[in-house]
Each structure stands twice: as structure tokens, then as C-alpha cells.
Design a protein around this motif. Structure first.
Motif, PDB file in Angstrom:
ATOM      1  N   ASP A 246       0.770  -1.215  -0.080  1.00  0.00           N
ATOM      2  CA  ASP A 246       0.226   0.074   0.041  1.00  0.00           C
ATOM      3  C   ASP A 246       0.882   1.128   0.104  1.00  0.00           C
ATOM      4  OD1 ASP A 246      -2.157   1.708   0.118  1.00  0.00           O
ATOM      5  OD2 ASP A 246      -2.399   1.573   2.465  1.00  0.00           O
TER       6      ASP A 246
ATOM      7  N   VAL B 267     -17.633   0.721  -1.981  1.00  0.00           N
ATOM      8  CA  VAL B 267     -16.765   2.100  -2.112  1.00  0.00           C
ATOM      9  C   VAL B 267     -17.713   3.277  -1.725  1.00  0.00           C
ATOM     10  CG1 VAL B 267     -15.119   3.308  -3.003  1.00  0.00           C
ATOM     11  CG2 VAL B 267     -14.901   1.034  -3.022  1.00  0.00           C
TER      12      VAL B 267
ATOM     13  N   SER C  81     -11.175   0.394   4.161  1.00  0.00           N
ATOM     14  CA  SER C  81     -10.640   0.379   2.757  1.00  0.00           C
ATOM     15  C   SER C  81     -11.911  -0.451   1.970  1.00  0.00           C
ATOM     16  CB  SER C  81      -9.539  -0.601   2.646  1.00  0.00           C
ATOM     17  OG  SER C  81      -9.755  -1.689   2.989  1.00  0.00           O
TER      18      SER C  81
ATOM     19  N   GLU D 210      -9.472  -4.665   0.893  1.00  0.00           N
ATOM     20  CA  GLU D 210      -8.284  -4.364   0.125  1.00  0.00           C
ATOM     21  C   GLU D 210      -6.889  -4.077   0.957  1.00  0.00           C
ATOM     22  OE1 GLU D 210      -6.964  -1.705  -3.720  1.00  0.00           O
ATOM     23  OE2 GLU D 210      -9.106  -1.821  -3.397  1.00  0.00           O
TER      24      GLU D 210
ATOM     25  N   PRO E 180      -7.026   4.267 -10.222  1.00  0.00           N
ATOM     26  CA  PRO E 180      -6.482   3.440  -9.064  1.00  0.00           C
ATOM     27  C   PRO E 180      -5.513   4.194  -8.337  1.00  0.00           C
ATOM     28  CG  PRO E 180      -6.709   1.895 -10.979  1.00  0.00           C
ATOM     29  CD  PRO E 180      -6.964   3.360 -11.492  1.00  0.00           C
TER      30      PRO E 180
ATOM     31  N   PHE F 121      -6.179   6.184  -5.093  1.00  0.00           N
ATOM     32  CA  PHE F 121      -6.142   5.734  -3.653  1.00  0.00           C
ATOM     33  C   PHE F 121      -4.771   5.703  -3.165  1.00  0.00           C
ATOM     34  CE2 PHE F 121     -10.108   2.707  -4.150  1.00  0.00           C
ATOM     35  CZ  PHE F 121     -10.920   3.580  -3.986  1.00  0.00           C
ATOM     36  N   ASP F 122      -3.821   6.122  -3.867  1.00  0.00           N
ATOM     37  CA  ASP F 122      -2.478   6.636  -3.362  1.00  0.00           C
ATOM     38  C   ASP F 122      -2.228   7.785  -2.681  1.00  0.00           C
ATOM     39  OD1 ASP F 122      -1.688   3.920  -4.242  1.00  0.00           O
ATOM     40  OD2 ASP F 122      -0.730   4.928  -6.023  1.00  0.00           O
TER      41      ASP F 122
ATOM     42  N   SER G  15      -2.625   5.914   3.398  1.00  0.00           N
ATOM     43  CA  SER G  15      -3.322   6.177   2.337  1.00  0.00           C
ATOM     44  C   SER G  15      -4.737   6.311   2.233  1.00  0.00           C
ATOM     45  CB  SER G  15      -2.919   4.799   1.261  1.00  0.00           C
ATOM     46  OG  SER G  15      -3.694   3.894   1.711  1.00  0.00           O
TER      47      SER G  15
ATOM     48  N   ARG H 184      -6.636   4.971   0.435  1.00  0.00           N
ATOM     49  CA  ARG H 184      -7.147   3.540   0.194  1.00  0.00           C
ATOM     50  C   ARG H 184      -7.591   2.810   1.362  1.00  0.00           C
ATOM     51  NH1 ARG H 184      -3.267   2.239  -2.227  1.00  0.00           N
ATOM     52  NH2 ARG H 184      -3.951   2.054  -4.306  1.00  0.00           N
ATOM     53  N   LYS H 185      -6.639   3.072   2.421  1.00  0.00           N
ATOM     54  CA  LYS H 185      -6.852   2.453   3.763  1.00  0.00           C
ATOM     55  C   LYS H 185      -7.943   2.711   4.599  1.00  0.00           C
ATOM     56  CE  LYS H 185      -4.172   1.650   8.101  1.00  0.00           C
ATOM     57  NZ  LYS H 185      -2.748   1.980   8.649  1.00  0.00           N
TER      58      LYS H 185
ATOM     59  N   ARG I  41     -10.840   4.798   2.941  1.00  0.00           N
ATOM     60  CA  ARG I  41     -11.748   5.489   2.096  1.00  0.00           C
ATOM     61  C   ARG I  41     -13.009   5.696   2.682  1.00  0.00           C
ATOM     62  NH1 ARG I  41     -14.860   7.829   0.025  1.00  0.00           N
ATOM     63  NH2 ARG I  41     -15.534   7.912  -2.129  1.00  0.00           N
TER      64      ARG I  41
END
Length: 520
Positions: free
Chosen positions: A128, A169, A194, A210, A411, A414-415, A422, A424-425, A427
Motif C-alpha cells: 500500500d 466504496v 478500505s 483491500e 486506481p 487511492f495512493d 493512504s 485507500r486504507k 476510504r
């Protein structure tokens, strides 16, 4: 010699068995290492138990964003029989299989409630943005005829959420809560923020997220839906009382273009003798898209904001105003947050600096979403909200795009780095943090006015922040209207009671094509 070999082999096998079946009693429950996986069982109350699993070579430390309950001092017993370790409270039985590491749950009388699937815990290596972590999966076995409810606001028209796969999401009209409850009288909260897949088929029911350093979920008994909801609120927060006027009739449209128009609508209601408790002032009172969400009356049509608020209050009505999770590049909020690296870089609404549809990308708006996971960023958000709007006596907040709008998804978006790692972690917890920041700050300023927030998205625990969630910009069609009924019921079964929908819909595409529908 053969006897020596046999003796050594027996000792070796016995030591392996002892290692697999050993456990350590803790203040909250127990901790065991089984097949190179740490399993922790922690009682938060006689009816609520937390299960944590992570690879033995790692450490697992986590401060939950949703759970605020501190574990109660709970009486429990531990009894080991063969390969089963039984933990009992006055309300629950939890059974750990010391060979496989799978966990089962039963009522205090032994009635089976839920079983983990054997070999159903999976950790898959995941990088990640430079942080070595895992994609985590936990699978369960449900009864064939069992119904489960919850998962948030889902626009699928289903009441029971069996036999489907849902990619969770947050978005405009689907608000996800990683929680379900069963008609057998238990609930399960998967504490991960996530992107997550909920999947149910005849073989298994699972959550797969994720990003996660470990499996982390809460099982709660309750006996029935009310009992499960009570435990979910005990775990993630109780519901504060709304102002009484919020239960009355409000007037809203897209949008009032001047303060005179806003006040005149309230006057017309009074002239007609039609009861009215509140009116909503939607977007663009700040002027243009480059000043998006400026939290200030920069539009010349709103040149006397204090007079507008006073006029509405003198007519015995209340005012709610639109605020967003993003800022235009010409706002002071944008500049301060940008300087401190507290903005995220992905496409959000509005994409164009021109107020046109579709967006004219020759004139990009430059609007960016802020990082609500950062406590200093939440302080900055409130500083401008308090000065530019709350100081005039505005009564409530329409927090739009709290999912937030994420357009033209890539994608790598999400970084984006947040205060907690992140994007992503964390969201799916964005609405929880954004709404919570406004609630907490207003409560710090004054207790004279109850907090009321109308918001477009939600996550587990948001009920503690004086928030009412609406189901987003739904379409104007009979099918969409029908879908709001199970959507609202499932959402409330997650422990978040306040919900509403645009009855007539918002986007009238179906209506304009000649199909049945309404215009709000």
C-alpha cells in the motif's frame, strides 16, 4: 534404536500439539497462536465480543474510527475440551477451534448463531504505497434460510442481503456500512475502512477488504433487531436528540439564487398559512466555482447575510445551508490547506470553473477535497465555517458530497496520502470523519444550539454526530422510489436511525424521456 526414534517422534508430535492448543488468558478474553496466526478474543460486554487475527510475525495496533466503547469488566469462564476452547459469559458462548483457529458463536444456552468457515481467514500480501500490509478476508457459514439485513444504503431493491456480491466504496447514492444483522438475533461489524467486498453465496458469506493489517470484527448478540441495534450503538455511539423543529416541514429546491428569494418563500408560506419549520439554502451563495465552498456570502445577491438570517428567524423559521468537503482554489481555505499539504488530488465536483453541464474542461475548476482524517485540517474547516456562517446564527448544515464525489476514477487516486495513511486504507470512513469534525467543533463552541447535519453519506458510528443521511441524488422514476424503502430500512438496521430520500427524485432523466417519474 527404533525405540529411541519412536520416543523422539512422539515427544515432537506432542510438543506440536501442545503448541497448537495452548492459549494465554487475558483481562478481556484470550490470546492464542494457531498455525502461525495470532487469534485474540476480547469481550467488550457480556453480549459483544471482538475477534482479531493477524500473522504471528507481525504486530497489530489499531485505534478504531467507529468504535468508541471501552471494554466493560466482563465475567467470563474458559473451558478447554479436546480441540475446543469454550469462553462463556452470561449472554454468549464463543468457541475457538485450537487446531484450525476458526471461531464460532452461540447463545448462552448453546444455540448456534454463527460459525467462521474453516480456513476462512486469508491474508494476502499487499503493498500500500510502500507500506507492507495485507488484503484481508474472513468467511463465515450462514444457515441456508437465514436472512441478513444492513450493509448501509443499497439501491438494489433487496431487503435481505443474501445471494449477492457488493463492492463497498462510498458514492453518491450508495452509502456503505460494513455491518449486517441476522434474523437469528445477532449482528456483525467488520471494522475496516478500505474498499471492501461483501459476498454471499451457498458456500460462504465473507468480507474481503483491500487493505488491513489484520482481521478485526465485532460479534454482538441481542436476541432481536432492537437488541442488536442497542449493542451496535453501545459500541459505536448513542444518538443525540435533534432540535424539535427538524421534525417539521422544510422547503428546499435547487437552488434559491438570492437572499430575497429565500426570504420571500418563507413569507409566502406564512401568508398562505402553511406550516413551515425550515428552509435550505443550497450552493453558489459563495459566487462561482473558483470560490467553491468558500463558506462566505461572496455572491452579490447575498450582500446582507445577517439580515437574511434575522428575517427568517423573525418569521419563526430556521435556516440550513449547504457546505461541501472540497474547496475552490481562490478560497482562503484552499490556500491554507494546500500550504499544509492537507488536500487530496483527484477529480471531484465541480470539474469546470464554468457553471455548465457537461463540464467545460477547457476551464478546470481546480477544486480539491480536503483531508478530514487530519485533526488540524478539521480545525481549519471549522475556523472558516464558524467565522463565515455559524456566526450569523445559521441553524444547521447541509453537508453535501460527504462521500465525497470521486469522478473519473483512477486506481492511483487511492495512493493519496492522508493523516492516517493512504486514502485507500481509510476510504469508506470519509463521511464519518468529515461530519464528526463539524459536530465536535460546534459542540465545543456552544451547547445552546443542538447540532443538526443533513449529509449525503455515512459510515458506522455516524449516528453519534447529530446527522441525518439522505440517499443522494436519486433518479425520478417509480423503480427508484420503490428502492428507497428497503434502502432506508436496511440503513436503519445498521443502528443509524435518521434517514430520508428525495421523494420526487433529483435527476429527472427518466421523467424527461416520458417514463413515469416526479420532479422535486
Amino acid at each position: 534404536m527404533k525405540k529411541v526414534y519412536f520416543t523422539l517422534l512422539t515427544i515432537f508430535l506432542m510438543s506440536l500439539a501442545a503448541k497448537a492448543q495452548s492459549y494465554q488468558k487475558t483481562q478481556l478474553g484470550l490470546k492464542a497462536v494457531i498455525n502461525a496466526t495470532v487469534v485474540e478474543i476480547q469481550f467488550y460486554s457480556p453480549q459483544i465480543v471482538r475477534v482479531i487475527k493477524y500473522p504471528e510475525k507481525d504486530n497489530f495496533q489499531k485505534k478504531s474510527l467507529s468504535v468508541i466503547k471501552n471494554p466493560e469488566k466482563t465475567r467470563f469462564s474458559i473451558d478447554k475440551k479436546a480441540d475446543k476452547i469454550l469462553l462463556k459469559t452470561d449472554a454468549l458462548q464463543v468457541i475457538l477451534n485450537s487446531n484450525t483457529g476458526s471461531v464460532s458463536f452461540a447463545s448462552h444456552t448453546g444455540k448456534a448463531l454463527l460459525n467462521e468457515k474453516e480456513s476462512g481467514t486469508v491474508f494476502t500480501d499487499f503493498n500500500d504505497t510502500g507500506s507492507k500490509t495485507y488484503t484481508v478476508t474472513q468467511s463465515f457459514i450462514l444457515d441456508k434460510k437465514e436472512s441478513v439485513y444492513g450493509l448501509g444504503i443499497l439501491q438494489n431493491g433487496k431487503m435481505s442481503q443474501r445471494n449477492q456480491k457488493v463492492h463497498m466504496v462510498q458514492n453518491n447514492t450508495w452509502d456503505f456500512v460494513t455491518f449486517f444483522q441476522s434474523d437469528k438475533g445477532y449482528g456483525l461489524f467488520w471494522d475496516n475502512y478500505s474498499p471492501t467486498d461483501f459476498s454471499d453465496n451457498p458456500e460462504e458469506t465473507s468480507f474481503k477488504s483491500e487493505v488491513g493489517d489484520g482481521v478485526d470484527y465485532y460479534f454482538m448478540g441481542g436476541g432481536n433487531a432492537d437488541g442488536v441495534i442497542a449493542n451496535m450503538r453501545g459500541l459505536t455511539g448513542q444518538v443525540p436528540m435533534f432540535p424539535k423543529w427538524t421534525f417539521g416541514f422544510w422547503q428546499s429546491r435547487e437552488r434559491y439564487k438570492s437572499q430575497n428569494e429565500t426570504v420571500e418563500v418563507v413569507k409566502k408560506y406564512r401568508d398562505l398559512g402553511v406550516p413551515l419549520d425550515g428552509i435550505i439554502q443550497d450552493w453558489q451563495y459563495w459566487g462561482d466555482n473558483y470560490h467553491w465552498n468558500g463558506m462566505s456570502f461572496l455572491n452579490p445577491e447575498f450582500s446582507k447575510p445577517q439580515q437574511m438570517v434575522d428575517d427568517i428567524h423573525n418569521l419563526n423559521a430556521h435556516l440550513i445551508i449547504s457546505i461541501w468537503s472540497s474547496f475552490g482554489p481562490k478560497t482562503p481555505q484552499f490556500q491554507e490547506l494546500k500550504e499544509k499539504n492537507m488536500l487530496m488530488d483527484f477529480q471531484t465536483w465541480p470539474q469546470s470553473g464554468k457553471d455548465v453541464w457537461p463540464p467545460d474542461m477547457n476551464f478546470p475548476s481546480g477544486v480539491q477535497v480536503y483531508d478530514p482524517y487530519n485533526p488540524e485540517a478539521r480545525d481549519i474547516y471549522w475556523k472558516y465555517l464558524n467565522k463565515g456562517l455559524f456566526s450569523f446564527g445559521i441553524d444547521g448544515w447541509w453537508m453535501d458530497s460527504t462521500e465525497p464525489d470521486h469522478l473519473d476514477f483512477k486506481p492511483k487516486d487511492f495512493d493519496n496520502k492522508t493523516f492516517l495513511g493512504s486514502f485507500r486504507k481509510v476510504r469508506n470512513a470519509f463521511p464519518l470523519m468529515a461530519v464528526g469534525g463539524v459536530y465536535d467543533h460546534q459542540r465545543e463552541v456552544t451547547s445552546d444550539k443542538r447540532v443538526f447535519i443533513l449529509t449525503r453519506s455515512a459510515f458506522a458510528g455516524q449516528q453519534r454526530y447529530g446527522a441525518n443521511t439522505w440517499s443522494g441524488d436519486v433518479n425520478s422514476s417509480w423503480e427508484m422510489l420503490r428502492n428507497q424503502i428497503p434502502a432506508g430500512l436496511n440503513f436503519s438496521l445498521c443502528g443509524i436511525p435518521y434517514w430520508n430520500s428525495d421523494i420526487g427524485g433529483f435527476f429527472a432523466g427518466a421523467y424527461n424521456r416520458g417514463e413515469c417519474g416526479f420532479w422535486s
